[in-house]
Design a protein around this motif. Sequence first.
Motif, PDB file in Angstrom:
ATOM      1  N   CYS A   7      14.122 -44.302  80.661  1.00 44.77           N
ATOM      2  CA  CYS A   7      14.171 -43.505  81.577  1.00 44.77           C
ATOM      3  C   CYS A   7      15.718 -43.896  81.569  1.00 44.77           C
ATOM      4  O   CYS A   7      16.753 -44.991  81.892  1.00 44.77           O
ATOM      5  N   MET A   8      16.557 -42.759  81.563  1.00 42.58           N
ATOM      6  CA  MET A   8      18.560 -42.671  80.984  1.00 42.58           C
ATOM      7  C   MET A   8      18.722 -42.818  83.219  1.00 42.58           C
ATOM      8  O   MET A   8      19.792 -43.890  82.945  1.00 42.58           O
ATOM      9  N   PRO A   9      18.734 -42.637  84.200  1.00 38.62           N
ATOM     10  CA  PRO A   9      18.921 -42.638  85.569  1.00 38.62           C
ATOM     11  C   PRO A   9      18.849 -43.912  85.538  1.00 38.62           C
ATOM     12  O   PRO A   9      19.610 -44.265  86.634  1.00 38.62           O
ATOM     13  N   CYS A  10      17.386 -44.333  85.345  1.00 36.27           N
ATOM     14  CA  CYS A  10      17.226 -46.061  86.094  1.00 36.27           C
ATOM     15  C   CYS A  10      17.387 -46.993  84.976  1.00 36.27           C
ATOM     16  O   CYS A  10      17.456 -48.877  85.552  1.00 36.27           O
ATOM     17  N   ARG A  11      17.502 -47.174  83.806  1.00 38.67           N
ATOM     18  CA  ARG A  11      18.106 -47.560  82.389  1.00 38.67           C
ATOM     19  C   ARG A  11      16.988 -48.575  82.232  1.00 38.67           C
ATOM     20  O   ARG A  11      16.771 -49.817  81.745  1.00 38.67           O
ATOM     21  N   GLY A  12      15.766 -48.063  82.698  1.00 40.74           N
ATOM     22  CA  GLY A  12      13.918 -48.271  82.699  1.00 40.74           C
ATOM     23  C   GLY A  12      13.553 -49.707  83.540  1.00 40.74           C
ATOM     24  O   GLY A  12      12.581 -50.366  83.482  1.00 40.74           O
ATOM     25  N   LYS A  66      14.130 -48.475  89.022  1.00 39.19           N
ATOM     26  CA  LYS A  66      14.613 -47.987  90.420  1.00 39.19           C
ATOM     27  C   LYS A  66      15.940 -47.951  90.742  1.00 39.19           C
ATOM     28  O   LYS A  66      16.646 -47.652  89.209  1.00 39.19           O
ATOM     29  N   VAL A  67      16.426 -47.487  90.928  1.00 36.67           N
ATOM     30  CA  VAL A  67      18.162 -46.314  91.643  1.00 36.67           C
ATOM     31  C   VAL A  67      18.549 -47.650  92.884  1.00 36.67           C
ATOM     32  O   VAL A  67      17.808 -46.572  93.683  1.00 36.67           O
ATOM     33  N   ILE A  68      19.589 -47.097  93.170  1.00 30.38           N
ATOM     34  CA  ILE A  68      20.175 -46.709  94.200  1.00 30.38           C
ATOM     35  C   ILE A  68      20.339 -46.166  94.645  1.00 30.38           C
ATOM     36  O   ILE A  68      21.384 -44.770  94.489  1.00 30.38           O
ATOM     37  N   SER A  69      19.652 -45.285  96.452  1.00 30.17           N
ATOM     38  CA  SER A  69      20.254 -44.197  96.811  1.00 30.17           C
ATOM     39  C   SER A  69      21.730 -44.397  98.099  1.00 30.17           C
ATOM     40  O   SER A  69      21.480 -45.186  98.671  1.00 30.17           O
ATOM     41  N   VAL A  77      15.513 -47.513  96.029  1.00 27.68           N
ATOM     42  CA  VAL A  77      14.675 -46.325  95.826  1.00 27.68           C
ATOM     43  C   VAL A  77      13.760 -46.731  94.049  1.00 27.68           C
ATOM     44  O   VAL A  77      14.347 -47.010  93.527  1.00 27.68           O
ATOM     45  N   THR A  78      12.592 -45.577  93.928  1.00 24.46           N
ATOM     46  CA  THR A  78      11.539 -46.322  93.362  1.00 24.46           C
ATOM     47  C   THR A  78      11.810 -44.796  92.729  1.00 24.46           C
ATOM     48  O   THR A  78      12.886 -43.964  92.778  1.00 24.46           O
ATOM     49  N   CYS A  79      12.994 -44.827  91.427  1.00 18.27           N
ATOM     50  CA  CYS A  79      14.032 -43.985  90.244  1.00 18.27           C
ATOM     51  C   CYS A  79      12.666 -42.201  90.510  1.00 18.27           C
ATOM     52  O   CYS A  79      11.099 -42.967  90.043  1.00 18.27           O
ATOM     53  N   PRO A  80      12.619 -41.345  91.032  1.00 16.99           N
ATOM     54  CA  PRO A  80      12.553 -40.491  91.093  1.00 16.99           C
ATOM     55  C   PRO A  80      11.751 -39.583  89.416  1.00 16.99           C
ATOM     56  O   PRO A  80      10.902 -38.560  89.321  1.00 16.99           O
ATOM     57  N   TRP A  81      12.538 -39.787  88.785  1.00 17.93           N
ATOM     58  CA  TRP A  81      12.824 -39.297  87.342  1.00 17.93           C
ATOM     59  C   TRP A  81      12.201 -39.475  86.273  1.00 17.93           C
ATOM     60  O   TRP A  81      10.915 -39.040  85.612  1.00 17.93           O
ATOM     61  N   CYS A  82      11.275 -41.001  86.988  1.00 17.85           N
ATOM     62  CA  CYS A  82      10.203 -41.794  85.748  1.00 17.85           C
ATOM     63  C   CYS A  82       9.227 -42.425  86.652  1.00 17.85           C
ATOM     64  O   CYS A  82       7.965 -42.811  86.774  1.00 17.85           O
ATOM     65  N   GLU A  83       9.297 -42.006  88.038  1.00 20.09           N
ATOM     66  CA  GLU A  83       8.182 -42.548  89.385  1.00 20.09           C
ATOM     67  C   GLU A  83       7.655 -44.359  88.953  1.00 20.09           C
ATOM     68  O   GLU A  83       7.395 -45.097  89.372  1.00 20.09           O
ATOM     69  N   GLY A  84       9.441 -45.329  88.781  1.00 19.16           N
ATOM     70  CA  GLY A  84       9.177 -46.591  88.974  1.00 19.16           C
ATOM     71  C   GLY A  84       8.678 -47.088  87.628  1.00 19.16           C
ATOM     72  O   GLY A  84       8.519 -48.301  87.485  1.00 19.16           O
ATOM     73  N   THR A  85       7.967 -45.874  86.283  1.00 21.98           N
ATOM     74  CA  THR A  85       7.545 -46.679  85.553  1.00 21.98           C
ATOM     75  C   THR A  85       8.512 -47.242  84.156  1.00 21.98           C
ATOM     76  O   THR A  85       8.274 -48.174  82.874  1.00 21.98           O
ATOM     77  N   GLY A  86       9.621 -46.256  84.096  1.00 20.49           N
ATOM     78  CA  GLY A  86      11.085 -47.016  84.032  1.00 20.49           C
ATOM     79  C   GLY A  86      11.042 -46.321  81.580  1.00 20.49           C
ATOM     80  O   GLY A  86      11.996 -46.734  81.249  1.00 20.49           O
ATOM     81  N   GLU A  87      10.084 -45.157  81.544  1.00 25.27           N
ATOM     82  CA  GLU A  87       9.973 -44.510  80.890  1.00 25.27           C
ATOM     83  C   GLU A  87      10.336 -42.670  80.923  1.00 25.27           C
ATOM     84  O   GLU A  87       9.632 -42.760  82.257  1.00 25.27           O
TER      85      GLU A  87
END
Length: 80
Positions: free
Chosen positions: A26-31, A34-37, A46-56
């Motif tokens: 996942c590019m936004p969280c770099r695998g 989690k991302v910083i909101s 927060v949990t990455c909304p693009w990969c739903e926390g899977t990192g993929e």
Amino acid sequence: MAEDDNEAEKGEGGGPEGASHGPAECMPCRGAGKVISRLGGEESTVTCPWCEGTGERVGGVDAQASWRAREEREQSAVSG
């Protein structure tokens, strides 16, 4: 570089990632999953909304959908 070498680097899919490769990071969280909101002005993890926390990477995910729906509900409440 020879034409055959160039084709081998591209993989079977014709691009840098051939069809035989597994799921992409996942590019936004770099695998990390989690991302910083900074929503509301305060930083939080927060949990990455693009990969739903899977990192993929997950295809067809609209990470902004829940935010847009909330905005529409709030605007309807104000105008209605």
